[in-house]
Write an enzyme that holds these catalytic residues in place. Sequence first.
Site, short mmCIF file in Angstrom:
data_model
loop_
_atom_site.label_atom_id
_atom_site.label_comp_id
_atom_site.label_asym_id
_atom_site.label_seq_id
_atom_site.Cartn_x
_atom_site.Cartn_y
_atom_site.Cartn_z
N ASP A 100 65.23 95.93 -104.86
CA ASP A 100 64.46 95.19 -105.86
C ASP A 100 64.74 93.71 -105.68
O ASP A 100 65.74 93.19 -106.17
CB ASP A 100 64.87 95.60 -107.28
N ARG A 129 59.96 88.45 -115.81
CA ARG A 129 59.59 89.18 -114.59
C ARG A 129 58.07 89.28 -114.47
O ARG A 129 57.55 89.60 -113.40
CB ARG A 129 60.20 90.58 -114.62
N LYS A 183 54.66 97.58 -109.58
CA LYS A 183 55.34 98.36 -110.62
C LYS A 183 55.14 97.69 -111.99
O LYS A 183 54.80 96.51 -112.06
CB LYS A 183 56.83 98.49 -110.29
N HIS A 184 55.32 98.45 -113.13
CA HIS A 184 55.68 99.85 -113.24
C HIS A 184 54.48 100.58 -113.83
O HIS A 184 54.18 100.37 -115.00
CB HIS A 184 56.86 100.05 -114.17
N HIS A 221 65.80 102.38 -119.21
CA HIS A 221 67.13 102.79 -118.76
C HIS A 221 67.85 103.53 -119.89
O HIS A 221 68.65 104.43 -119.64
CB HIS A 221 67.96 101.56 -118.36
N ASP A 261 60.49 105.39 -110.51
CA ASP A 261 61.61 104.53 -110.86
C ASP A 261 62.87 105.41 -110.79
O ASP A 261 62.79 106.63 -110.60
CB ASP A 261 61.41 103.96 -112.27
#
Length: 572
Positions: free
Chosen positions: A126, A195, A225-226, A238, A311
């Site tokens: 990444d 991001r 992504k995503h 996460h 992912d």
Amino acid sequence: MNDCKKVSVFHRLQLIVFCMLLSCNVFAQENGAVDFWSDIPNERLAALITDSMTNEELLAQILMFGWAGTEPSALLNQWVTKRGLGSVKVFGWNTDDIHRVAKSVSTLQRESASGRFKIPLFVATDQEGGWIRHVKGSTSETPGNMAIGASGYPVDAFYSGYYINKEIKALGINMNFAPVVDLYTNLNSSVIGPRSFSSDPEDASILALAFSKGCESAGVIPTAKHFPGHGDTSLDSHGKLPSIDIDYDLWKRRELVPFQHLIQSKVPAIMSGHLAYPQIDTSGAPASLSKLFLTEILRKRLGFEGLIITDDMMMNGATQFAGSLTKAFTMAIEAGNDIIISSSTAGLNDALWTQNLSLMQTEDSFRERVKDAAKRVLLFKLAYFKGGNAAPLYPDETKIDELIPDREGQKFFLEQACRSITLYKDNGSVPLSAKNAGKVLIVGPYTSLYAQGRKRYPKAATYYISTELKNDESNFDEWNAAGIVNVAASYDTIVFCVHDRHTASILQRLKGLGKKIVVLSIMSPVPILERFDWVDSILCGYSYSDYTFNALFAALNGEIKPKGMLPLSTNP
């Protein structure tokens, strides 16, 4: 005339002989030692290899494992040599020594080349730019996607993708999980934030496409992504499964737009996200495990022909819904993913391996799905590694310091940072020269901030506030934050770096102090959109890179005119 006929007959005989030799060569290869490098058309070769593969080889080809530590573990090496693992991932906890990264890549590729089909590994990471930079060491710490969105120039996106990926290519890394095409639609997002290129679907589409083309020009495979879009949630997958409660029509007008543009432009890979869209898939499954999203929508409706990559399956967003990691792997394969990622290396006999292998032996449809994924992976490997611009399988460690950081890239990233600087608010403090600033105090969490500030204001003092102590139970953070009021009282101008909501709350303590307050906002600008009408000036820079701090102080000092535009809407 007779001579012409003789020549014609001779040429025909040559052609017949050539075709016979070619047919014999292909026949010999197809019935003998066929491997990845055999001189056979890609489609035919991929079919020959997958038809010859065992169930173990097929399943291993669609797995991607990472490793913890500075070098690949003995276990990961065994997955490559004994099982024919298809791909590996370089994570951020093992990359400070980029020479060692290159050596590890070489070792793993040599081990993969020793297999019976000699299939190279996809080596991924990444390296988005800005905040997310998994390969560290001396690689460029760039202004990031939101800075690209602020400048608005597709050329900035292209060359960011180009220089970022040119560096990791020198290490033998051939796949990048970038660009991020998620929209910044939820201003409380803690996982996407800077991001993102923009909150605007069309702007994000143009910039993401340019970044993707820059990746490919550098010789690295980009991954959008995503999917189907992570921007409209404040949760991080996460930890738990985010649920985005919008209908199909809104999703189609908004989150889908950048993916649609990249699909039409033949982006080679898309990463599926651990995100639930319950109004679209009423089962509540994350998109990464949803056949509706991946097979019905992404493959059939949108016509995507590239690789679908999950992912990290170790994220709770996937395993909580499935009930176990093993079941999550099964569901991910059935949903339509071609590569399944695990940030940790599984044991050789873990259930995620043995139970899915058993399923291949008992269910023909599952085996065919695995075989289909393995063939697609092979086709993309053949096109990439035989395409003439691939990352080196065995990177030259002696040239790494010449190539990283990229010298042309360093100049570009500073220029890009300067184009991104946004003057969000000003009461006449910008430009601010050392002569009219009086006594200057620079407040923030980065030594690079102080260094760039002192270039313009040589006599400036500094005050450190931490970004790491916000949950500290020792009350040191409270003491540190409270001290700023007493210290600031002795200065005329306070240049305050806002990194997040925590540092913004510390800035709030200076209200009413009667000082000139200049805010340098980095990362997401959202924390400075609220409650700060009382400060004199706000400049936005979008990252904590040295390039960004240099550009921010250059704008503050009048060396450049800030022309960037805030790349998000407060009413998305």
